[in-house]
Every structure is written in C-alpha cells, then in structure tokens.
Write an enzyme that holds these catalytic residues in place. Structure first.
Site, PDB file in Angstrom:
ATOM      1  N   THR A 186       0.768  -1.225  -0.055  1.00  0.00           N
ATOM      2  CA  THR A 186       0.145   0.099   0.030  1.00  0.00           C
ATOM      3  C   THR A 186       0.703   1.116  -0.047  1.00  0.00           C
ATOM      4  O   THR A 186       2.072   1.077   0.544  1.00  0.00           O
ATOM      5  CB  THR A 186      -0.745   0.084   1.282  1.00  0.00           C
ATOM      6  OG1 THR A 186      -1.917  -1.121   1.059  1.00  0.00           O
ATOM      7  CG2 THR A 186      -1.549   1.335   1.583  1.00  0.00           C
ATOM      8  N   ARG A 232     -14.721  -6.467  -0.886  1.00  0.00           N
ATOM      9  CA  ARG A 232     -14.207  -5.926   0.261  1.00  0.00           C
ATOM     10  C   ARG A 232     -13.287  -4.504   0.274  1.00  0.00           C
ATOM     11  O   ARG A 232     -12.739  -4.236  -0.823  1.00  0.00           O
ATOM     12  CB  ARG A 232     -13.179  -7.120   0.796  1.00  0.00           C
ATOM     13  CG  ARG A 232     -12.199  -6.796   2.041  1.00  0.00           C
ATOM     14  CD  ARG A 232     -11.123  -5.849   1.756  1.00  0.00           C
ATOM     15  NE  ARG A 232     -10.380  -5.666   3.282  1.00  0.00           N
ATOM     16  CZ  ARG A 232      -9.188  -5.103   3.233  1.00  0.00           C
ATOM     17  NH1 ARG A 232      -8.690  -4.323   2.339  1.00  0.00           N
ATOM     18  NH2 ARG A 232      -8.600  -4.873   4.354  1.00  0.00           N
ATOM     19  N   VAL A 233     -13.658  -3.574   1.271  1.00  0.00           N
ATOM     20  CA  VAL A 233     -13.053  -2.357   1.303  1.00  0.00           C
ATOM     21  C   VAL A 233     -12.262  -2.319   2.491  1.00  0.00           C
ATOM     22  O   VAL A 233     -12.935  -2.538   3.489  1.00  0.00           O
ATOM     23  CB  VAL A 233     -14.186  -1.375   1.057  1.00  0.00           C
ATOM     24  CG1 VAL A 233     -13.467  -0.006   1.289  1.00  0.00           C
ATOM     25  CG2 VAL A 233     -15.163  -1.324  -0.146  1.00  0.00           C
ATOM     26  N   GLY A 234     -11.193  -1.769   2.495  1.00  0.00           N
ATOM     27  CA  GLY A 234     -10.365  -1.808   3.828  1.00  0.00           C
ATOM     28  C   GLY A 234     -10.350  -0.432   4.375  1.00  0.00           C
ATOM     29  O   GLY A 234     -11.227   0.437   4.034  1.00  0.00           O
ATOM     30  N   ASP A 235      -9.375   0.184   5.168  1.00  0.00           N
ATOM     31  CA  ASP A 235      -9.198   1.233   5.547  1.00  0.00           C
ATOM     32  C   ASP A 235      -8.923   2.392   4.778  1.00  0.00           C
ATOM     33  O   ASP A 235      -9.433   3.489   5.186  1.00  0.00           O
ATOM     34  CB  ASP A 235      -8.264   1.191   6.834  1.00  0.00           C
ATOM     35  CG  ASP A 235      -6.922   0.895   6.330  1.00  0.00           C
ATOM     36  OD1 ASP A 235      -6.766   0.162   5.428  1.00  0.00           O
ATOM     37  OD2 ASP A 235      -5.822   1.508   6.779  1.00  0.00           O
ATOM     38  N   THR A 288      -1.113   2.101   6.720  1.00  0.00           N
ATOM     39  CA  THR A 288      -1.010   0.942   6.143  1.00  0.00           C
ATOM     40  C   THR A 288      -0.886  -0.351   7.010  1.00  0.00           C
ATOM     41  O   THR A 288      -0.416  -0.258   7.916  1.00  0.00           O
ATOM     42  CB  THR A 288       0.371   0.838   5.170  1.00  0.00           C
ATOM     43  OG1 THR A 288       0.575  -0.461   4.605  1.00  0.00           O
ATOM     44  CG2 THR A 288       1.567   1.171   6.069  1.00  0.00           C
ATOM     45  N   GLY A 313      -6.305  -3.521   7.484  1.00  0.00           N
ATOM     46  CA  GLY A 313      -7.476  -2.554   7.347  1.00  0.00           C
ATOM     47  C   GLY A 313      -8.603  -2.710   8.257  1.00  0.00           C
ATOM     48  O   GLY A 313      -8.945  -1.548   8.931  1.00  0.00           O
TER      49      GLY A 313
END
Ligand code: ASP
Length: 358
Positions: A223, A251-254, A275, A278
């Site tokens: 990232t 899926r979506v992370g931070d 990084t 997430g």
C-alpha cells in the site's frame, strides 16, 4: 522481544537527530513523507537487489513530490505526484502491481484529504482507472460527494478525463502467484487467470522483467501513501492500495475510509496515511484519532504509537506516517518493516525499510 519492538516504535523517526531539532527550530519551508506499505519485512527476507530496488523506487516517488514542494507547489499536488509514481511501479500494491481478490480481480481503493478545509475524496473497488489517487482527488474537487465505489467510480473517473486501462494492465505475475499461494494454503479454489494476462509460464516481459522476486512470507505489502506540508503551511494526505491478497470480492479496507487510513487537518496540525490490517485500522479510527491526539497537544510520536498500539490490541498490525505543521515526519509501526522515505526543504532525503535503521 516485545520490549525491543516497542522501543523501536518510540524511537522511530526517519530523520533521526535532525527530526528532533525541527521541533525546536523553525519549521522547514516544506516537508514530505511517503510509505510503500508495512509488514513482515526483514533484512534476511530481501536480497540486496530487492532492497536496492525498493529504495530506488521510494526515492523516485519522493523526488516527484519534493520537486513540486520545492517550487512552492501545494501539498496535495505533491501527495498525488508521489503516489502516482508508486501506483505506476509494479513493486507496490497500488495501481499496477496491486494484489488480487479471491475472484482473481484487482480492485483498487484510494483517498485524499486537504488539511486546510477538511475536503476529502475517496474511491473503492476501481478496476479500470490507471491512477486511483487521481480519481479520489477528482471526487473531492469535481463532485459533490466524498466516496464513490465500483463501476460508478470508474465511470466518473473516465468522465473527468482520467486515463482508463484494461483491467489486465494491473496484472503482475508476482501478485498472481501470491494469490495462488494464499488460496492454495487456505484450501480455496484458484480462479482462472484473468483475461488479457500473459499465459502462465511465459517469460516476464517489459517492465516485469526487471522485477525482483517477491520477498518470503509476502502477503499484502505495498500500500502506498504520502503526507506533506507545503510552503503555505497546508497539510495534505493520500493513500492508495490494492487491499489485501485474496480479499473477498467487494471488500473495502481502511484506505478510502476517511479517518481510518487517511486524514488531514491543519487545525490539528496533522496529516496521516496508514498501512496495515485495514479492518482493525477502521475499528480503531487510527488516522483521525492521531490527529485528535496531536490537536490536544499529545506529542506526534506518542499519538502515532498510541493508535498503532490500539490497533494491535484489537488484533491488527501495520504502520502510519504522520506529518505535522512543524514539518518533522513521524513513522510508527508494529511490524518488522515499512517501506518509507522523507525529505524536507532543510533535510536531505532519507529512505528506510526495516523498523530499526541507522
Ligand atoms: N490497509 C490496506 C487494506 O487493508 C492494506 C495494507 O496497507 O497493507 O486494504
């Protein structure tokens, strides 16, 4: 062992003695810090060639952002420029070189935030926009929204003239093999190779020919992010990622969650790009909380470490880069390494990989 990692967190400031001096002396005219992901990155797991390739890549990104800031440019322009260099570089898990979902696709997330007015933009699940960070900025500047996802986000990016590519543009053999390994170990089915990807066993061509083999134990490094202070005293932050290897479709992370992986506030005197794992960074609202702590007069390194510790307590590992109005970057991590670099108007550029470096 735990104790030595903790002291590495406390002591970690890439600019060393010079960084400490910034707090007392006049702030530099401008300052920039970048990261290329945190994770299990140990000296023994990188060959000298891999080590050198990452350092050179970080330097190129740093140079792109520094050139803008050195000419009196805006923090946001520097953040975008540095991140786009890393999105184009297959070494990093952002743009070209992103990790794959379990379904064998690249789904890209990114976010930006201006500290001066708290404007922010984010995108999630992009599949055809070459520079997700540019799309996030376009959402901020050219739409009434803060976050767009999926096909709508790509369509918006195309509508404002951002370069569109075939999804296979993001394919790299290295990340594909990372997916195959992760799915095989988890006993999950391996999807067919993406349409447009070079056939299995084909010699690596073009830019991929120069790619070093992946480090051992690699799961999701790479990232990318940047935080900057410009000559006008404005702060900005940006982050871009392919997410985590074998993530579930959708899926979506931070990273695109404002306040989790990305945040900036001139009022708090803080810009953050994170990084790591997430899901935990979202639950700990890491980036916003670091800024709130700094805004309440907590020392920046203590603020960063407190949030990294909170995420670790929940079960998530990773790192953050923090820029303050004093222009002294702070780096904190709970992992054995984080690709990172910093430069300022009064400090020569520094690049580091492992948690503790001279
Ligand atoms: N934070 C990213 C995500 O969860 C991954 C990473 O930084 O390695 O999507």
């Amino acid at each position: 062992m735990m104790r030595s990692v903790r002291s590495a967190l406390i002591a970690l400031c890439i600019s060393g003695g010079a960084g400490a001096a910034h707090a007392q002396d006049a702030a530099p005219r401008w300052s920039l810090a970048i990261h290329g992901g945190a994770g299990v990155i140990e000296r023994a797991s990188l060959t000298p060639e891999q080590d050198a390739a990452y350092r050179a890549a970080l330097q190129r990104a740093l140079d792109a952002g520094s050139a803008i800031l050195g000419q009196g440019g805006q923090a946001m322009d520097a953040v975008q420029a540095a991140i786009q260099v890393m999105e184009d570089d297959p070494l990093f898990n952002a743009g070209r070189g992103a990790v794959f979902t379990a379904a064998g696709r690249n789904e890209l997330d990114a976010a930006v935030m201006n500290g001066s007015d708290l404007t922010a933009g984010a995108v999630a699940g992009l599949t055809t926009t070459r520079h997700p960070i540019a799309a996030a900025r376009a959402v901020m500047e050219r739409s009434p929204h803060v976050m767009l996802i999926g096909a709508g986000a790509d369509a918006f990016a195309a509508s404002v003239g951002l370069e569109q590519v075939d999804p296979s543009y993001f394919f790299t053999e290295r990340r594909w093999q990372g997916l195959v390994k992760a799915l095989t170990e988890a006993g999950q089915p391996v999807p067919p190779r993406p349409i447009g990807a070079p056939p299995s066993g084909a010699p690596n061509l073009g830019a991929q020919a120069a790619l070093p083999a992946p480090p051992l134990n690699e799961k999701k490094f790479g990232t990318v992010g940047a935080v900057a202070l410009d000559a006008q005293g404005h702060l900005a932050a940006g982050t871009s990622t392919g997410g985590t290897t074998a993530k579930r479709l959708g899926r979506v992370g931070d990273v695109p969650v404002i306040g989790a992986g990305t945040y900036a506030s001139n009022a708090d005197g803080c810009a953050v790009s994170a990084t790591g794992d997430g899901e935990y960074f979202i639950r700990a609202t890491v980036a916003r909380d670091i800024c709130a702590r700094i805004g309440s007069a907590t020392a920046p390194d203590a603020a960063a470490q407190a949030e990294i510790d909170e995420a670790r307590t929940l079960g998530g590992l990773g790192g953050v880069i923090v820029m303050t109005t004093a222009g002294a970057p702070v780096f904190a991590m709970s992992t054995s390494g984080m690709y990172r670099a910093a430069a300022a108007s009064d400090t020569s550029a520094r690049v580091a990989i492992y948690a503790v470096e001279d």
